[in-house]
Design an enzyme around this catalytic site. Structure first.
Site, mmCIF file in Angstrom:
data_model
loop_
_atom_site.group_PDB
_atom_site.id
_atom_site.type_symbol
_atom_site.label_atom_id
_atom_site.label_comp_id
_atom_site.label_asym_id
_atom_site.label_seq_id
_atom_site.Cartn_x
_atom_site.Cartn_y
_atom_site.Cartn_z
ATOM 1 C CB SER A 131 8.422 17.238 -49.554
ATOM 2 O OG SER A 131 7.689 16.501 -48.598
ATOM 3 C CE1 TYR A 144 12.728 15.949 -46.619
ATOM 4 C CE2 TYR A 144 10.362 16.288 -46.361
ATOM 5 C CZ TYR A 144 11.425 15.764 -47.068
ATOM 6 O OH TYR A 144 11.194 15.067 -48.236
ATOM 7 C CE LYS A 148 12.757 18.097 -49.696
ATOM 8 N NZ LYS A 148 13.614 17.852 -50.867
#
Ligand SMILES: NC(=O)c1ccc[n+]([C@@H]2O[C@H](COP(=O)([O-])OP(=O)(O)OC[C@H]3O[C@@H](n4cnc5c(N)ncnc54)[C@H](O)[C@@H]3O)[C@@H](O)[C@H]2O)c1
Length: 258
Positions: A131, A144, A148
């Site tokens: 991401s 998150y 990533k």
């Protein structure tokens, strides 16, 4: 029956579902691996593949998935969650651990078992969904984004080991994509893709927000032999969002002589 098998984790929804469709069209027998049995089963049936209930936080699930696959050529480790939200000082530790368990530990386990069965065959392509949040600050939730960045590091590290075995490992980096994940955050309802699309700024490149199908061609490329000389890298499928978000003011004119 095709002897080329592809596994797609998180294949029941969004990016994974679009890529499962594309890999089936490319001639792979696709195993849709997800915790969502209903949409995953329906998609697998439509593609002539198989749904395998898989929770990527459980190593025994991943082990059984890979052992069931047969001649595994492609493993797309795509399952992920947005996970823990909010300011760092209010980050819920249990939610943070769950986010890490799905996105980072889950990806690690997928790589471990994919390589276990690909190595004896001397070939294989592993693709991981990373991401922009793992590359630049401020575009994703904290945990998150950390997971990533972690999977991107894992891709480079494992790619360096397994190229000796004829196995390639790359990541695909989608920009903001309309999917149940983004609809849950932007519209409060994973099913309201229309509201998510309206909430996202259209990409200046294409005049609309990104959709799961935008990622499928990149995954198809990384899965197939056209990318046979490509490993340990990241393919950004983000219409320039991460590395070319400009134009810089200097490129707009109005400066001396321009
Ligand atoms: N949508 C975006 O804007 C965007 C951008 C960059 C990266 N990504 C990444 O793309 C991937 C797919 O996201 P999406 O937007 O298609 O979301 P999505 O929610 O539509 O799909 C994610 C899928 O993963 C599955 N999943 C969740 N936890 C799981 C677990 N423990 N085991 C197995 N499956 C599990 C879900 O059931 C779902 O089917 C994720 O890794 C996400 O982080 C998404």
């Amino acid at each position: 029956m095709p002897d080329r098998v592809a596994i797609v984790t998180g294949g029941a929804s969004g990016i994974g579902a679009a890529c499962a469709e594309r890999l089936a069209a490319d001639g792979f027998r696709v195993l849709v691996a997800d915790v969502q049995a209903e949409p995953g089963g329906a998609l697998a049936a439509r593609l002539g593949g198989e749904f395998v209930h898989t929770d990527v936080t459980r190593e025994d699930d991943i082990e059984a998935l890979v052992d069931r696959a047969g001649p595994l050529e492609v493993f797309f480790a795509n399952a992920g969650v947005f996970g823990a939200l909010g300011p760092i000082e209010r980050t819920d530790t249990a939610e943070a651990e769950w986010t890490i368990a799905v996105n980072l530990r889950g990806t690690l386990l997928c790589l471990k078992h994919a390589v276990r069965v690909m190595r004896p065959r001397g070939r294989g392509s592993i693709i991981v969904t990373a991401s922009p949040g793992g590359v630049v600050g401020g575009v994703g939730p904290h945990v998150y984004s950390a997971t990533k960045a972690g999977v991107a590091g894992l891709v480079r590290s494992v790619a360096a080991e397994v190229r000796d075995y004829g196995i390639r490992v790359n990541s695909v980096v989608p920009g903001a994509i309309v999917s149940p994940m983004t609809a849950a955050v932007l519209a409060g309802d994973p099913a309201d893709l229309g509201a998510a699309a309206r909430a996202m700024a259209p990409s200046p490149l294409v005049g609309r927000p990104g959709v799961p199908g935008d990622v499928a061609g990149a995954v198809s490329f990384l899965a197939g032999q056209d990318s046979g000389f490509v490993t340990g890298t990241e393919l950004f499928v983000d219409a320039g969002y991460t590395h070319a978000p400009g134009p810089a003011s200097f490129a707009k004119g109005g400066f001396a002589g321009h």
